[in-house]
Write an enzyme that holds these catalytic residues in place. Structure first.
Site, short mmCIF file in Angstrom:
data_model
loop_
_atom_site.label_atom_id
_atom_site.label_comp_id
_atom_site.label_asym_id
_atom_site.label_seq_id
_atom_site.Cartn_x
_atom_site.Cartn_y
_atom_site.Cartn_z
N LYS A 21 46.79 86.72 -4.28
CA LYS A 21 47.62 85.52 -4.14
C LYS A 21 48.19 85.43 -2.72
CE LYS A 21 51.54 84.95 -6.82
NZ LYS A 21 52.63 84.44 -6.00
N SER A 22 48.70 86.55 -2.20
CA SER A 22 49.32 86.52 -0.87
C SER A 22 48.30 86.12 0.20
CB SER A 22 49.87 87.90 -0.52
OG SER A 22 50.95 88.21 -1.36
N ARG A 121 66.31 80.12 -6.35
CA ARG A 121 66.01 81.31 -5.52
C ARG A 121 66.57 81.18 -4.10
NH1 ARG A 121 59.98 83.02 -6.46
NH2 ARG A 121 60.73 84.84 -5.31
N SER A 166 61.40 91.83 3.32
CA SER A 166 60.70 90.73 2.67
C SER A 166 59.56 90.22 3.56
CB SER A 166 61.67 89.59 2.39
OG SER A 166 60.96 88.38 2.23
N ASP A 318 56.22 93.89 -6.90
CA ASP A 318 55.90 93.01 -8.03
C ASP A 318 55.47 93.78 -9.27
OD1 ASP A 318 56.54 90.77 -6.57
OD2 ASP A 318 54.51 90.46 -5.85
N ARG A 391 54.66 87.45 -14.33
CA ARG A 391 54.51 88.92 -14.36
C ARG A 391 55.23 89.55 -15.55
NH1 ARG A 391 51.50 89.32 -9.90
NH2 ARG A 391 52.19 88.21 -8.05
C1 S3P Z 1 54.99 87.94 -1.18
C2 S3P Z 1 56.03 88.78 -0.85
C3 S3P Z 1 56.92 89.41 -1.84
C4 S3P Z 1 56.32 89.35 -3.24
C5 S3P Z 1 55.76 87.99 -3.57
C6 S3P Z 1 54.68 87.62 -2.57
C7 S3P Z 1 54.18 87.35 -0.09
O1 S3P Z 1 58.16 88.72 -1.85
O2 S3P Z 1 57.31 89.70 -4.19
O3 S3P Z 1 55.22 87.99 -4.86
O4 S3P Z 1 53.07 86.83 -0.36
O5 S3P Z 1 54.62 87.42 1.06
P1 S3P Z 1 59.32 89.02 -0.77
O6 S3P Z 1 58.85 88.65 0.56
O7 S3P Z 1 60.47 88.13 -1.22
O8 S3P Z 1 59.63 90.47 -0.92
#
Ligand code: S3P
Length: 431
Positions: A21-22, A121, A166, A318, A391
């Site tokens: 996904k990222s 959020r 983050s 996650d 999740r």
């Molecule tokens: C992500 C970063 C994480 C993760 C999220 C996806 C990303 O969040 O929990 O599911 O794709 O950069 P944070 O950046 O808030 O830690």
């Protein structure tokens, strides 16, 4: 939709879980800013990444799909168009935060909103540094909550300490940094997922990374042009984790998870599961466009409780609710701390796990920044709430596999956010 998952004899077979996904989000966002056509194979088609795709179309980018391959006609760093309407970010924190970074560099107005979860959020973590860089931002609760309005402008580089580790915050600042005068620098005590930096390097942005005594630092300076990318997105370790966990808790199981991204900023859950005693190996390890990919083999074995501390959290953030679920089947206690960030995900994931454990009659102690889970618990079964969090829904489905009477998950269709075929795949490997 409610879904009931019942006890199985074992988990067996081989799966290619959906793509990361990222990386899928970043492939659309960055290729929209490139000069020329990018080609994305194995793009994740799920709720969150479709949100990104639609967002960049609304910003004027031509994105087409032919034979399951995505073609993005990049508009260059200055080529996006002002959107005609409010942009709906759905459930996706990644789309929102990274896009706020991109929009900071655009000389036009945009307004962003999202669903009930996303509107709760925290966004200040990005709106504050982006405002410091020169973007004009206003939103609910002092720009901490969507809806948020943004007008990009002339940006200046900043030096930022990413205390929460983050990746979304780091990425937003780096994306704005492509447009900022001078150098933009982000340091984090422990490296968070580094796909943005990797992709930007590949696209020949002015970017450097280094490990120092303070942790990990990325420096980026104003960039004129990004090269288009050709990428084959590997399978998502966060989706593979559910099947690794299933094989680790159901006796006599063995599963092969194909083409999984095992970037060390992402594979913490597999390493932790191995530390607990599961038999885990990476085979056919290979490099794909700067990312490490492997087939992950997981075999059942007796598990021991473990500790997870702050430094380990980013590489398995996650997967921590799932780890708490696995811990119910291990010998001895599991203690998870330093994970306060779980409270601000798609749901408050500490609360979601604790309340669902209580509904199932399982023992757990809630901590402000984690959980303490008792080992070797008998799972009778019952009904849990997904909190409309993909999740949480998938994690409790895994627990259903070892329950005496089955576990029913309310609002289980939210798996669509990252893994639309989850229940079909679970059925395929359940024996
Ligand atoms: C992500 C970063 C994480 C993760 C999220 C996806 C990303 O969040 O929990 O599911 O794709 O950069 P944070 O950046 O808030 O830690």
């Amino acid at each position: 939709m409610d879904k009931t998952i019942k006890k199985v004899k074992r988990i067996e077979g081989s799966l290619r879980v959906p793509s990361d996904k990222s990386i899928s989000h970043r492939s659309i966002i960055l290729s929209s800013l490139a000069e020329g056509e990018s080609v994305i194979k194995n793009f994740l088609k799920a709720g969150d990444t479709i949100t990104t795709l639609n967002t960049y179309r609304k910003l004027g980018v031509e994105i087409q799909e032919k034979d399951s391959v995505i073609y993005v006609k990049g508009k260059g760093l200055e080529g996006l168009n002002e959107p005609q309407d409010v942009l709906d970010m759905g459930n996706s924190g990644t789309t929102t935060r990274l896009t706020l970074g991109v929009l900071s560099g655009q000389d036009f107005f945009a307004a962003l909103t999202g669903d009930d979860s996303l509107r709760k959020r925290p966004m200040k973590r990005v709106t504050k540094p982006l405002t410091e860089m020169g973007a004009k931002i206003d939103g609910r609760k002092e720009s901490n909550n969507l809806p948020i309005a943004i007008r990009g402008g002339k940006l200046e580089g900043i030096t930022y300490f990413n205390e929460k580790m983050s990746a979304q915050v780091k990425s937003a600042i780096l994306l704005a940094g492509l447009y900022a005068k001078g150098t933009t620098q982000v340091t984090e005590p422990i490296i968070s997922r580094d796909h943005t930096e990797k992709m930007l390097k590949w696209m020949e942005a002015n970017i450097q990374t280094e490990f120092t005594t303070q942790g990990y630092t990325v420096k980026i300076s104003q960039t004129d042009r990004l090269k288009p990318i050709h990428i084959d997105v590997p399978a998502d370790p966060s989706s593979a984790a559910f099947f690794a966990a299933a094989a680790a808790i159901v006796p006599k199981s063995e599963i092969v998870l194909k083409d999984v991204l095992v970037n060390p900023t992402r594979d913490g859950f597999f390493r932790k599961l191995k530390e607990m005693g599961a038999e885990i190996s990476y085979i056919n390890k290979r490099d794909e466009a700067g990312e490490i990919v492997a087939d992950v083999v997981v075999k059942y074995n007796d598990l021991q409780g473990v500790k997870v501390e702050k430094e380990e959290v980013p590489s398995m953030i996650d997967e921590l609710p799932l780890l708490a679920i696995v811990a119910t089947q291990a010998e001895g206690e599991t203690i998870i701390t330093g994970a306060h960030e779980l409270r601000v995900k798609e749901s408050d994931r500490i609360k979601a796990v604790v309340e669902n454990f209580k509904r199932l009659g399982l023992e757990i102690q809630e901590l402000e920044d984690g959980m303490i889970v008792k080992g070797k618990q008998k799972v009778k079964g019952g009904t849990v709430d997904s909190y409309k969090d993909h999740r949480i829904a998938m994690g409790f489905a895994v627990l259903g596999l070892v329950s005496e009477e089955g576990i029913t998950i309310k609002d289980a269709d939210c798996v669509y956010i990252s893994y639309p075929d989850f229940f079909k795949h679970l059925e395929k490997v359940s024996k």
